[in-house]
Design a protein around this motif. Structure first.
Motif, mmCIF file in Angstrom:
data_model
loop_
_atom_site.group_PDB
_atom_site.id
_atom_site.type_symbol
_atom_site.label_atom_id
_atom_site.label_comp_id
_atom_site.label_asym_id
_atom_site.label_seq_id
_atom_site.Cartn_x
_atom_site.Cartn_y
_atom_site.Cartn_z
ATOM 1 N N LEU A 1 -4.423 -10.159 -4.811
ATOM 2 C CA LEU A 1 -5.636 -10.126 -3.991
ATOM 3 C C LEU A 1 -5.333 -9.604 -2.588
ATOM 4 O O LEU A 1 -6.131 -8.850 -2.013
ATOM 5 N N ILE A 2 -4.185 -10.007 -2.046
ATOM 6 C CA ILE A 2 -3.800 -9.537 -0.710
ATOM 7 C C ILE A 2 -3.553 -8.032 -0.723
ATOM 8 O O ILE A 2 -4.028 -7.295 0.150
ATOM 9 N N LYS A 3 -2.829 -7.553 -1.744
ATOM 10 C CA LYS A 3 -2.539 -6.110 -1.846
ATOM 11 C C LYS A 3 -3.812 -5.308 -2.056
ATOM 12 O O LYS A 3 -4.037 -4.281 -1.396
ATOM 13 N N ILE A 4 -4.675 -5.756 -2.974
ATOM 14 C CA ILE A 4 -5.893 -4.996 -3.272
ATOM 15 C C ILE A 4 -6.853 -5.017 -2.090
ATOM 16 O O ILE A 4 -7.568 -4.044 -1.836
ATOM 17 N N ILE B 1 0.694 1.847 7.514
ATOM 18 C CA ILE B 1 0.379 2.515 6.247
ATOM 19 C C ILE B 1 -0.911 3.302 6.369
ATOM 20 O O ILE B 1 -1.023 4.433 5.874
ATOM 21 N N THR B 2 -1.918 2.724 7.036
ATOM 22 C CA THR B 2 -3.199 3.408 7.206
ATOM 23 C C THR B 2 -3.032 4.705 8.000
ATOM 24 O O THR B 2 -3.649 5.731 7.673
ATOM 25 N N ALA B 3 -2.188 4.680 9.026
ATOM 26 C CA ALA B 3 -1.931 5.893 9.807
ATOM 27 C C ALA B 3 -1.301 6.966 8.935
ATOM 28 O O ALA B 3 -1.698 8.141 8.982
ATOM 29 N N GLY C 1 -0.618 8.496 -7.897
ATOM 30 C CA GLY C 1 -2.048 8.389 -7.621
ATOM 31 C C GLY C 1 -2.378 7.085 -6.927
ATOM 32 O O GLY C 1 -1.658 6.627 -6.034
ATOM 33 N N PHE C 2 -3.451 6.468 -7.389
ATOM 34 C CA PHE C 2 -3.940 5.269 -6.719
ATOM 35 C C PHE C 2 -2.971 4.092 -6.849
ATOM 36 O O PHE C 2 -2.839 3.287 -5.923
ATOM 37 N N LYS C 3 -2.290 3.979 -7.971
ATOM 38 C CA LYS C 3 -1.335 2.874 -8.120
ATOM 39 C C LYS C 3 -0.173 3.045 -7.150
ATOM 40 O O LYS C 3 0.316 2.057 -6.570
ATOM 41 N N ALA C 4 0.286 4.297 -6.980
ATOM 42 C CA ALA C 4 1.389 4.544 -6.055
ATOM 43 C C ALA C 4 0.994 4.151 -4.628
ATOM 44 O O ALA C 4 1.801 3.576 -3.883
ATOM 45 N N ILE C 5 -0.251 4.458 -4.250
ATOM 46 C CA ILE C 5 -0.739 4.074 -2.923
ATOM 47 C C ILE C 5 -0.848 2.554 -2.829
ATOM 48 O O ILE C 5 -0.450 1.945 -1.836
ATOM 49 N N PHE C 6 -1.388 1.936 -3.886
ATOM 50 C CA PHE C 6 -1.525 0.479 -3.938
ATOM 51 C C PHE C 6 -0.172 -0.198 -3.753
ATOM 52 O O PHE C 6 -0.049 -1.198 -3.037
ATOM 53 N N ASP C 7 0.870 0.355 -4.373
ATOM 54 C CA ASP C 7 2.202 -0.257 -4.326
ATOM 55 C C ASP C 7 2.835 -0.188 -2.940
ATOM 56 O O ASP C 7 3.792 -0.934 -2.659
#
Length: 448
Positions: free
Chosen positions: A4-7, A377-379, A357-363
């Motif tokens: 939940l924290i990661k997502i 990370i956002t920057a 893709g999205f999982k790599a960014i999520f990780d």
């Protein structure tokens, strides 16, 4: 809870970036009196989770979290609204505006991405300063476990003298430098050795099970003594640091495996530190040469500095100083990302194998909430989004910019029909890239 924290961080970061990127198109469009029909976070295929019309614009949230968009009247975009384009141009449409205005509208999104990244780095420098480990303080070299690096000639205890003939002063910079490395000069027992990375270094690294580089050598820090362990009844607590066995000092965790291999099935006396105070315990070594004790894969910088392992360099900046520091961080990151992108599009490097893709960014996001990590990370993602959108693919901002520059230089505007076909081709290219990147994620999850 960790998921939940990661997502939460993942969705918050992407939502912020998407909204601000689209705002970068929206604001100049409104300034130039161009009608904006929709402003959406995520895609509203068939239906929306939320929508509200304010003035001439519908603001909404779609259900498909693959991005976002603004629909500008009189523009061939992802909506493929050819019916509108078949009508005579209206003065409030995108296609009726001068080329320079259309160029500013199209560059607005990536401009906001780059400004946002630079501002984040500036405020991070002011709020958090910089904390790093000076590579000059790494006296006993690095911990090497990656078979690829070992095959190239590196081994635990090697020091890094230079990468591509450049000295690396801070440990946090080392990974980025190594990704682009062609030559690495190592020092082993006072003798320098130069190793050359293979052209497909990144490709081999991406497909290997071990993706570590030159890791910091750390002490044996107890994380947990499992109930199934031979030593479950021994008084060892989380955070205890084992420092030696049978009066032999062992400074680093990587020294324990070869040492314990000689003591299989024996009872040994272990020296340790608990809150910096020395303690002694009797432990059993199993038949595989292990204590059956879980250890941390890293240790806090404060702990390592307190024990004299490394020098932690901490710098604080005034608001004025943080502007220059943040600008320098932004420049270095964008330069590095462009270089890596060039390697991805060069098949010989094999770097495309590491595209995610999205999982790599999520990780990328940590499983504990950290505003410092979140903004860093956002920057980086903002830079990535801006650079990728500048690629000359018709479905992206860079494709529109390419045709606008052609129009401004040649004085000839591509026809609406040509733009329609170009947009379709670009859209299929974009879908192929998205499928490839996310397919890489799925392949790695299933077969690694």
């Amino acid at each position: 809870m960790e998921f939940l924290i990661k997502i939460s961080q993942f969705l918050l970061s992407l939502s912020l970036l998407i909204v601000l990127h689209e705002l970068g198109h929206f604001i100049p469009a409104k300034l130039f009196k161009t009608r904006v029909e929709k402003f959406y976070l995520f895609f509203d295929v068939k239906f929306s989770l939320f929508k509200k019309k304010i003035g001439e614009t519908v603001y909404g949230i779609g259900w498909l979290p693959l991005g976002g968009y603004v629909k500008i009247s009189g523009m061939i975009d992802e909506s493929m609204d050819t019916e509108q384009m078949a009508k005579d141009p209206e003065p409030w449409e995108f296609r009726s505006k001068p080329a320079w205005q259309r160029l500013i509208i199209m560059l607005g999104g990536v401009t906001v991405n780059f400004i946002l990244a630079a501002l984040i780095y500036m405020f991070m420098a002011f709020a958090y300063g910089e904390t790093d480990i000076a590579t000059s303080s790494i006296k006993d070299g690095y911990w090497i476990t990656n078979p690829l690096l070992i095959e190239m000639g590196a081994q635990t205890g090697d020091k890094v003298v230079s990468v591509n003939n450049e000295t690396v002063e801070n440990y946090s910079d080392l990974r980025a430098k190594l990704i682009e490395a062609k030559t690495i000069v190592l020092e082993r027992d006072g003798v320098e050795k130069t190793i050359t990375t293979p052209e497909d270094f990144l490709g081999q690294l991406s497909t290997g099970d071990d993706k570590t580089f030159f890791q910091l050598r750390i002490p044996f820090v107890v994380a947990q003594v499992p109930d199934s362990s031979l030593n479950k009844n021994v008084d060892l607590k989380q955070g205890d640091i084992i420092t030696g066995i049978n009066n032999t000092k062992l400074k680093y965790y990587d020294e324990y495996a070869p040492f314990l291999a000689q003591l299989k099935g024996q009872t040994v006396q272990v020296e340790a530190l608990r809150d910096t105070k020395p303690i002694s315990r009797t432990l059993q070594v199993d038949e595989d040469g292990k204590f059956e004790i879980a250890a941390y894969s890293n240790a806090s910088g404060k702990t390592l500095e307190k024990l004299g392992y490394y020098n932690i360099v901490t710098k604080s900046y005034s608001f004025g100083e943080s502007i220059g520091v943040g600008a320098n961080m932004f420049t270095e990151q964008i330069s590095s990302y462009w270089t890596q992108l060039g390697m991805i599009f060069n098949p010989n490097t094999g770097a495309y194998k590491g595209v995610g893709g999205f999982k790599a960014i999520f990780d990328i996001f940590p499983n504990t909430w950290s505003w410092e990590a979140f903004w860093g990370i956002t920057a980086f993602l903002s830079i990535m989004l801006g650079v990728l959108n500048l690629l000359p693919i018709p479905a992206l901002d860079g494709g529109h910019v390419m045709f606008l520059l052609y129009e401004m230089i040649s004085g000839r505007k591509p026809s609406d029909k040509f733009m329609e076909y170009a947009q379709m081709v670009g859209f299929f290219i974009l879908i192929a890239l998205v499928l490839f990147a996310n397919g890489n994620d799925i392949f790695k999850a299933l077969f690694k």
